[in-house]
Structure formats: C-alpha cells, structure tokens
Design a protein around this motif. Structure first.
Motif, short mmCIF file in Angstrom:
data_model
loop_
_atom_site.label_atom_id
_atom_site.label_comp_id
_atom_site.label_asym_id
_atom_site.label_seq_id
_atom_site.Cartn_x
_atom_site.Cartn_y
_atom_site.Cartn_z
N ASN A 177 28.09 50.49 67.47
CA ASN A 177 26.55 50.14 66.91
C ASN A 177 25.50 49.55 67.72
O ASN A 177 24.41 49.19 67.44
N CYS A 178 25.73 49.66 69.15
CA CYS A 178 24.58 49.21 70.02
C CYS A 178 23.60 50.18 70.11
O CYS A 178 22.26 49.87 70.17
N LEU A 179 23.87 51.61 70.22
CA LEU A 179 22.87 52.44 70.32
C LEU A 179 22.31 53.08 69.09
O LEU A 179 21.43 54.09 68.92
N THR A 180 23.11 53.01 67.81
CA THR A 180 22.84 53.95 66.56
C THR A 180 21.65 52.89 66.00
O THR A 180 21.70 51.76 66.31
N LYS A 181 20.97 53.68 65.35
CA LYS A 181 19.64 52.82 64.79
C LYS A 181 19.96 52.49 63.38
O LYS A 181 20.23 53.40 62.44
N GLY A 191 27.25 52.57 74.61
CA GLY A 191 27.96 52.94 73.36
C GLY A 191 27.52 54.31 72.99
O GLY A 191 27.12 54.58 71.76
N GLY A 250 30.10 54.79 64.69
CA GLY A 250 28.99 53.93 65.25
C GLY A 250 28.61 54.15 66.49
O GLY A 250 28.08 53.01 67.45
N TYR A 251 28.78 55.39 67.05
CA TYR A 251 28.31 55.48 68.52
C TYR A 251 27.35 56.72 68.69
O TYR A 251 27.32 57.44 67.56
N TYR A 252 26.28 56.74 69.16
CA TYR A 252 25.43 57.67 69.68
C TYR A 252 25.98 58.76 70.23
O TYR A 252 26.77 58.83 71.08
#
Lengths: 66, 59, 941
Positions: free
Chosen positions: C361-365, B7, B29-31
């Motif tokens: 939203n898996c890697l966002t904090k 992600g 919503g992604y890094y």
C-alpha cells in the motif's frame, strides 16, 4: 396488414445476452428496430408479471434471454 | 517505514498467466506494471475457440 | 499497462530493481481513440491477420479482435503506407477524435520495481521444416492453432469448418499428435507439451458438434495424456459417445492425391499391419516451445534454463527463477495447460508479495472520500446527457431531436448533447452541472453500461451524488450501430430508450454499500505440503495463520515419499519445511485437531476446534482447504498375499528405510493404473507414471543387472518429465502396455510371485517371475462431507472439491472467503502442490489486504412485514444469502433476512417470493414496471 411489424419487448440478462446484444453492435450486425431491451441483473430476476405487463401494454411478443 | 523495498512489481507478458499475477498483486496492495509486447493483452488464450474439459468459450 | 513494450535491461536486486522498458509507438493516441473502426474501414492496406493464424486479412490499422483490451487501434508500422512511403494518411483524416498521430516515437523509460514476474508464454511450434507432413506444401494440412480459428465463431469462417484449399466441408479429419514434442529426430524438443492430447480431443469433439456425426475424426497418437481434472472423462466421452477414433500409431508419411486436395495417410497399426487411409484434412497437434525473444530475455536477465529451454525452477520453489526477486509463471516455466498456468501465476504473485509486503500500500493511491448529498425525499431532478460519440451515434440517430425530446419528459430538468460523453472534459462539465443545477438523477444516452457505467458512476461520486442514481440508455451498441440504414426508426428507438431510462431512474434511490471488516487471520485445514506452503506464504506476507491438522504430525502424504524426479531427498526437504513452519511466529499449528462446527461467512468465520475432548473457538477471515488425499488400498493383483507385493508408497517407505529386499531383487515389476482410469474411478491420478518411471530408473541405477518392467496403459510423463521416461528406456527398463479389458494376472504360488501380461508387440502372453511387484495405486481424496457443509463448498463425484472455475479459478471456491489447494483439488506432484498452496495464499491475500469489503448496492432486501416465513428464498439462493431470523429474536422472529455481503443481486429470490416481500435495490419491481409502462407510448401508436 402487409406493413405490420410486431412490437417486441426483450428482457436480457446483464451477464450474457445483454453483452451479446452489445457485441452485435460492435460487429455492426443489422436487425429490425422494433425491439426494446430491458436490462435485468439475471434471468432469475424475471417474473411472469413482467411478461403479462408487457403484453398488456400492447407488446406483440416478449423475449427473455439469459 | 524504514525499508528500501519498492512496493511495485512488473509483470512481463500479458497472457492469462501474466494477467492473473498482475490482478493478484494489484489486489494485494502493490502498484503493478503489466508489460506486453503486442498491442493488446490476452495472449494465446484469446485465439482459442473453446476450452476443455467444460467446453466453455475461451473468450 | 504498457503495451507494445519490451524489457531492455534489469539492474538492481530483489526489492529494488530498475527496469528499462522500450515502448514502441502505437501511432494512435490511446486517450483519444474510441474504437469506432472508421479508420480501419477506410484503410487501403490489407495484410495477413496473425490473430487468425494467417487465415484471414486485416487492415494496417487494426485491433486484434473485437474484445481486445485495451480496445485501441494500432498502426502496423511495417505495412502502413504512410509510415513506409509517406503517402495516404486516410485514417488521420477520418478519425473523428484526431487520435491518429504519425509522429509518435519509441520511448525508453525506466521503472523502479521491487519484484519481477515473467509470464512471456510460449510459441506454437512451427512445423514448416517437417517435410514428412508437408505443412508448407499442402494447404489442407493445418496446425491446431489454425484449426482453433476455423472452429471459432469469431474466426475467418465464423465457426463453419471448411478446407483451406477449396472451401469444401471436410468429411474425414485426422489429428497427428506430438508434432514438435517428444521428438529428438526432427526437432530438439524431447519434452511432452502436456496440452496437445487434450486440445486434440477437444477439437475433434467440437468439430463433430459443428459438422454432425457424419464427420470422421481420427487421432493418431503415441500415448493419450489426459491427466488433468475431468480430462479422462472427456476422453472417454469423445471415444465412446462422440465416436472419435483413436489410433496408436505415429504416421510416417502422407501423400497428396493429385488435384483433389485429399491426402493418403500410411501408418502401421499396433499389431504391425500397414494401413492406408484417405483424409480430406490433417491437423498437426503442434507443441509449445520458448520463442527466440524469450530466450533472449532470459539471457538479458541472466536466468538459468532447463534442457528443454524453459526457465529453471526447483521442486520446492516452483516459481522462483535462479535470480532472487524474479519469478516465473505460465508456459515459460514448462509447457502446461491454463489452470496450471493460473495456479502458477497466483503463486508467483504470492512469492513476489512475500518480499514486497513491508511496502504494501505504499505506492497504491487511496481515493479521497467525497461527502454524499442526501437526496431522500427530494423530487427527482433528472439530467439527460445525449452522446454523439463522434459520428457513431450522431451519424444515424438525430441526437438533437433526442435531446429536445428528453427535455419534455417528466422530472427532466436539464438536457444537453455531448460530442463524447466519456471524455475527461465532459466528466468535469458533468460534475459542474450536477452541482449548478442541483440534479439528483443522471441519465447518459450513449454506449453500453457494461463498459462505461463505472466511469460515469465515478463522476457522480466525485460530484457528491450516490452512484446508484444513474442510468444509461444504450443508443449506440443496441441502436445506431445495428440500425444504420434506418435512421428514423433508430431515432424513435433512442427516444424510447431515453424515456424508459428516465422513468426507471426517477424511481431509483440512493443505495448503500454494506461494509464489512475482514478478520486478518487465516485458517488452513490440513498440514501437508500444500497447507504448509500456503501457511508459510501467508505468514511471510504478515498474516496470522492457523494450521489445523487431524494427525499427530505435519507432512501429510509427503511423509511416504522417497525422492523427487530431480533427485532431491523428500524427507530432508520436508523436515526443513516443518522446522520453518514451527519456527514462524505468525503460524500456529494445531495437531490432533478436528473442526466441530463453523459459523459465519467471509471475513468473519467462527470455527470450533476440537482437540483431546476440549473445544475452543477460532475467529478467522478466510479458510484454505488443504485436506489432501490417501492412497487407494488395492483388492486386485494379489495385494496382501505376499510381502513382495507393495503399493507405490510402500516401495518408497522401503527405499527410505534402505530395505535390503530392494537391492537383492533380480526382477522388479510395476503395474500402473491400479484403481485409476477404471469405470468406477474414471480419473487419472497424474503422478503415478512419473513416480514409477523414476523408481524404475532408481532400481536400475542401484542394480544395473536387475530386470525392470513397467506395465502401463499410457505413459503420462508430461512436460519435461518425459526426460525420465526417455532415460528409463535407455537404461533398459522394459515397458509393456496392457489394455483395460486385458489386465495383467498376478499369481502367488510355491513362494513365487508371477505376473502374466499379453505383450503388445508380440501379442503373446509374457510370464514374469518377480521379487518386487509395485502397484501404482490411485489417489483418493479425503472426502469430508461435514467439512464441505460447514463452509458450503461443493465436491464432485470423485470426492475432489469443485473449484470456482475449472480454468480461471482453480485455487478458490465459488463461496466467498474459501480457497483450495493440494491433492484435495486433484492429484498432483510436490511442485504443483506447493505452487497451489502459494496460489491459494495469494488469492486469500487479495481479500485480506482489503481489510474492509464493500459489497454492491444492488442487493435484495426483505420486508419483514410481508414475509410469510415460507423459506423459498432460503432454499433457492445459490449464494446462501437469505436465512431465517432466530425464533427467539426480539424483532421479526422466524422471518427471512438477506445478508447483503453474500447477496450477488441476481434477483432469483425476488422473483420467487410469493409474498412480494423481497425488493431488489436498483432493479426493483416498480422500476422494471416503469420501464414496461413507458413502452406503451410506442406500442400504442
């Protein structure tokens, strides 16, 4: 009267003039120290009452910028 | 979650295009890793004076 | 953000890449650098400033410009005396925070990512090798990039245009177009760089604004290509209002007039006359090209390139590279202007998000929620923190005196002085002190709230204090930095600013941020290429999407198109696209449907759909306008008087139907700009030149003996589309130019269609008897004023929707929750429509993905007791936030209320309210008056 300095109150819009005043600092520009800044969210926020109040408090000039 | 998709995304180039992509992905919503070769982002647009057709300041 | 970094290698596949990144040392610790400039002031090494295109000098330790992000200094290792010779180190000694670190080493790091987006930009063409323009030899021949810096107020001349050779104000400036573009003789760039015409027009206009009307500006060009939104109007104004001269001629040589710095320009006018003019300055409008590093990157990543050395993409997949999971945007995809680059970059984000969405939203904090202390009813207990900012403030302002002074102010319970108020250890201390001393209002006297307010507000939140119980006194940017020769007055000013801040915040309240759920459904108005592209992207990212189409089928104007420039069959591709839309579970298509009514606002729209006399309500969170456009129906050129006279789309339909009339034609004529670039429709329809050139080429291929003529005003085959124009000329298509005041004449007599046009080379009338006359008709938006009113979105004079920002917000409206794509924005070809459809989807997802939005606490609120129902606020608000409460409501019927979600906190309504019934939280009247009243101590002295 020769050393008389006017007292100026300025109302600066957060999005433009206030940022410009900050940049003047970044650029190390010099200007007289007899100005006091009040930050407002937008020049649309200005009310004539603010100007009158500032003058009544003894300001010699009011500067609205936005 | 049963998937092997990472992600995160990498945007290569920090000009106007890269910044917009990075912002859109981060807001979705992604890094995001924004990779820029120079010391600061902004690209060529930061060197321009005004932009057409509105003559807005490019800064 | 990884600056000073480059990609070393990419392994893996879409969804799971391993990217090796080499990070070059900055030699300055970003965590410690406070950008005070002390290092650069003392750095003894001066080198050429690339940011100012070599027109100025900078130090070896530097920031590129005052607004740079990150605003952290960097040492140039190639010129730094310490790093090259091991001596000096002045910056290290001077740095107040100890940020300079000569021992930093390059680091190779690997990052795992699901997708890559390439936006490496372009390199301005270097004209040094062009001996005809003598850029390398003559100082007063500059590039357009250098001229931008000369025009800039932050540039080396502070915006005053002077000649590089002698500093003289120029009186006559010439622009030479297509330097490094549309040129296969002196360089290999066959393509048009797309942006140079418009920037040259802009530079000429701005130069005249700076220097006055006496400045003579002349632009030497081949075709003026102002094909963007509102560009044609700008060009018209430059020519007619500002008096910029436009000369259609390619200059073949210039000679310097000895010692004067002036230059003699020889050129041939359109009617073949040789002319000589003298200019004091020449600007070369340099094109865009891919740099060596970019080409190396493409090779490393194994990406296919185009003939023009840009990254290859497809018409129907405009941001996808030849490698899955790697996307491209900006000028590396093809030369383009800023709005198009911004559209592409959002489109690339959408494309990446489509494959990444399972891991959203898996890697966002997520930030932990800290409970807030209730301070209502408490007496203010103010803490004042005075920052020294190293020596930035303390070097001028007596911070000790300010701190002591603050301690004596009303309600102040705690004061201290910090070396750096913004450092992490101070944040921890601040949190501690708030709790220990039970403080409920905080004032930080430091730099500017514009950069640092969010940082301190976060600290307040972490300490359990409402973030609006905070105020900054700007004693650096607006005090110590600007009064450095007057420390006494600066200290007085700092005291005043602190006193004003304390009196303001003592009256401040904890503010609530309105929370709003976003309905996760999207509605798209229009089922053409753009609308479908947006729908597919939204659906792929997991959102329920409804397409509202008034016609009985999907496809829009693409239904009428034969083939793309690359030769793809539009109908086949369109059928594929429609099939994909219909097969997608997340998309629901509503055909024969109109929108009868719309209620609500961002996140919560309720639209009434009307189909076959039946109405139902659709609830949705966002709306995308993809309402498209239609062809202009011509009234000139004998249209309708003979079946051989067609519009461009009618020709395409005949090509689709394989009409024998096409093959049998002996002579075909195309007339361009039919209804475009006319006084009553002053815009360029952007696609017609390429379309005509492509069809002309197609006719020539079908029947090489056919005589094909294109009658045009300027050929606008921008970007790599120029190749088609070149091929058409090579194939023998004849291009004849006409002017607006001398348009071709068409007569239908004795069964013959004859076109008469003045030949621009011979100056004589040319009579063409034709079997096929194609009119390139203008693209006219489907102006739907009712729809525009429903969603409160504006339209311009031409009927196109007005986007949020011409450059930076091309695919969205200023109104929250409404987005824009396709021809409804401006005429554009298929690839750009698809890109904008995706872009609008990406922008919409940034809202949908948040699920909830929190609005600012600084919003206006009405006091119904004092409201006189006058309606001034309702009519004056630019964001439609105030409205009347329904007359039959139980509470306060007919009075005004303000929707905090739509309110932007500008305070316009507050200042306009004649009853004093509106309060702006955080900037309320009593707070501003408190600031004014606390002035009197200074003033009264």
């Amino acid at each position: 009267m020769s050393d008389w300095e006017p007292k100026i109150v300025s109302f600066l819009c957060n999005w433009c003039s206030y940022g410009a005043a900050d940049l003047a600092g970044v650029g190390r520009m010099e200007y007289p120290a007899n100005i006091r800044v009040i930050r407002i969210p937008c020049s649309g926020r200005m009310s004539p009452k603010f100007i009158l109040a500032a003058l009544r408090e003894g300001a010699d000039g009011v500067w609205v910028s936005g | 979650m049963a998937n092997n998709v990472i992600g995160a995304a990498m945007v290569v180039g920090g000009g106007i295009a890269g910044m917009q992509s990075a912002l859109d992905l981060a807001d979705s919503g992604y890094y995001v890793y924004l990779v820029e070769q120079g010391p600061s982002i902004g690209g060529v647009m930061s060197q321009l004076d005004k932009t057409f057709p509105t003559n807005d300041c490019a800064m | 953000m990884l600056t000073l970094s480059e990609i070393k290698s990419v392994k893996g596949e879409a969804g799971n890449f391993q990217v090796e990144v080499l990070r070059h040392p900055r030699y300055v610790d970003e965590q410690k650098c406070i950008a005070c400039n002390a290092c650069a002031e003392k750095c003894p090494k001066k080198i050429v400033d690339h940011y100012n295109m070599g027109l100025a000098k900078r130090k070896s330790i530097y920031v590129e410009y005052a607004q740079a992000v990150p605003l952290k200094y960097r040492i140039d290792p190639a010129s730094c005396i310490y790093l090259t010779k091991g001596k000096c180190g002045a910056c290290k000694k001077l740095c107040p925070t100890g940020a300079v670190d000569f021992d930093q080493q390059p680091q190779l790091q690997t990052y795992d990512v699901g997708a890559l987006i390439l936006s490496p930009g372009f390199k301005p063409f270097d004209p040094t090798d062009f001996d005809s323009y003598q850029y390398a030899k003559l100082p007063n021949v500059v590039t357009s990039m250098e001229f931008e810096r000369l025009l800039s107020a932050s540039g080396p001349t502070m915006g005053h245009i002077t000649r590089p050779s002698d500093g003289k104000d120029p009186k006559k400036i010439a622009w030479f177009q297509c330097v490094g573009s549309r040129d296969v003789n002196k360089c290999d760039n066959f393509y048009c760089s797309s942006v140079c015409c418009m920037y040259a027009v802009k530079e000429a206009v701005i130069a005249k604004e700076h220097a006055g009307d006496d400045l003579d500006c002349a632009v030497f060009y081949m075709d003026i290509r102002t094909h963007g939104k509102d560009f044609e109007r700008y060009y018209d104004a430059a020519r007619d209002k500002h008096g910029v001269r436009f000369l259609r001629s390619r200059v073949h040589s210039i000679t310097e007039i000895s010692d004067t710095g002036d230059m003699e320009v020889r050129y041939v006018t359109e009617d073949g006359e040789l002319k000589v003019e003298i200019f004091d300055m020449i600007v070369l409008s340099i094109g865009l090209e891919s740099s060596e590093q970019q080409l190396a990157l493409a090779q490393k990543l194994d990406l296919k390139l185009t003939d023009g050395k840009f990254c290859q993409t497809g018409t129907f997949a405009p941001v996808e590279t030849s490698r899955k999971g790697i996307y491209v945007c900006g000028a590396f995809q093809g030369p383009k202007d800023i709005p198009q680059a911004v559209v592409d970059s959002s489109a690339a984000a959408a494309a990446a998000s489509e494959i990444l969405s399972p891991s959203r939203n898996c890697l966002t904090k997520a930030k932990p929620v800290i409970p807030q202390t209730d301070v209502r009813g408490e007496r203010p207990r103010v803490g004042v923190f005075v920052c020294s900012c190293g020596i930035n403030i303390a070097g001028v302002v007596d911070v000790k005196a300010v701190t002591e002074y603050a301690a004596g102010l009303p309600y102040v319970e705690y004061t201290t002085n910090n070396l750096f108020a913004c450092s992490q250890d101070t944040q921890d201390a601040l949190t501690q002190i708030i709790k220990e001393k039970n403080l409920n209002r905080i004032v930080v006297a430091a730099c500017t709230p514009k950069t640092h307010e969010p940082l301190f507000q976060e600290t307040l939140t972490n300490a359990g204090l409402n973030k609006y119980l905070f105020e900054m006194a700007n004693i650096r940017n607006q005090d110590s930095w600007v009064h450095k020769n007057n420390p006494e007055l600066a200290t007085e000013k700092a005291k005043d600013l602190v006193r004003m801040a304390v009196s303001k915040i003592s009256l401040g309240d904890a503010l609530e941020e309105a929370e709003l759920n976003i309905n996760q459904t999207a509605m798209i108005v229009g089922g053409g290429i753009a609308g479908m592209s947006a729908a597919r992207s939204l659906a792929a990212q997991g959102y329920q999407t409804h397409i509202i189409e008034k016609a009985d089928q999907l496809g829009g104007q693409a239904r009428n198109l034969y083939q793309t420039l690359a030769g793809e069959d539009v109908q086949a591709k369109l059928d594929e696209m429609i099939a994909a839309v219909e097969a997608e579970a997340n998309i629901q298509v509503h055909l024969n449907t109109q929108i009868a009514n719309v209620e609500g606002f961002v996140g919560n729209f309720k639209s009434t759909l009307s189909a076959n006399g039946k109405e139902n309500v659709l609830e949705h969170g966002v709306v995308l306008m993809a309402t498209g456009a239609s062809p202009h129906q011509p009234t000139e050129y004998a249209y309708g008087k003979d079946p051989r006279i067609l519009t461009a789309l009618e020709l395409d339909r005949k090509l689709i139907a394989d009409d024998p009339m096409i093959k049998e034609a002996q002579t075909a004529v195309f007339i361009q700009c039919v209804g475009s670039r006319e006084p009553d429709r002053p815009y360029c329809s952007r696609v017609c030149c390429t379309h005509a050139v492509d069809n002309a080429l197609h006719l020539k291929k079908t029947n090489p003996d056919m005589n094909v003529f294109v009658l045009y005003r300027d050929i606008r085959t921008y970007g790599e589309k120029e190749m088609a124009y070149k091929k058409a000329r090579e194939a023998g298509v004849l291009f004849v130019r006409f002017s607006l005041d001398n348009k071709p004449q068409v007569t239908v007599q004795d069964g013959k269609v004859t076109v008469t046009v003045i030949d621009h080379v011979l100056g004589r009338p040319l009579e063409l008897e034709t079997d096929l006359l194609t009119l390139a008709t203008a693209i006219i938006p489907n102006k739907d004023e009712k729809l525009a009113q429903f969603f409160k979105v504006p339209m311009n004079a031409d009927g196109f929707f007005v986007e949020r920002h011409a450059k930076l917000g091309p695919s969205e409206f200023a109104t929250d929750g409404a987005f824009l794509c396709g021809l409804a924005h401006y005429p554009k070809p298929i690839d750009e429509s698809i890109a904008q459809g995706k872009a609008a989807a990406a922008r919409a997802v940034t809202l949908l993905a948040r699920e909830k939005i929190f609005t600012s606490g600084n919003v206006a609120q009405t006091d119904p007791m004092n409201c006189s129902r006058c309606g001034v606020c309702v009519s004056i608000c630019p964001y439609s936030a105030p409205s009347f409460i329904a007359q039959d409501a139980r509470m306060n019927p007919g009075k005004a209320e303000i929707n905090p979600v739509l309110c932007k906190g500008c305070g316009l309504c507050v200042a306009s309210c004649r009853s004093g019934a509106i309060h702006l939280k955080g900037f309320d009247n009593d707070q501003i008056f408190a600031q004014i009243f606390s002035l009197d101590e200074v003033i009264g002295q």
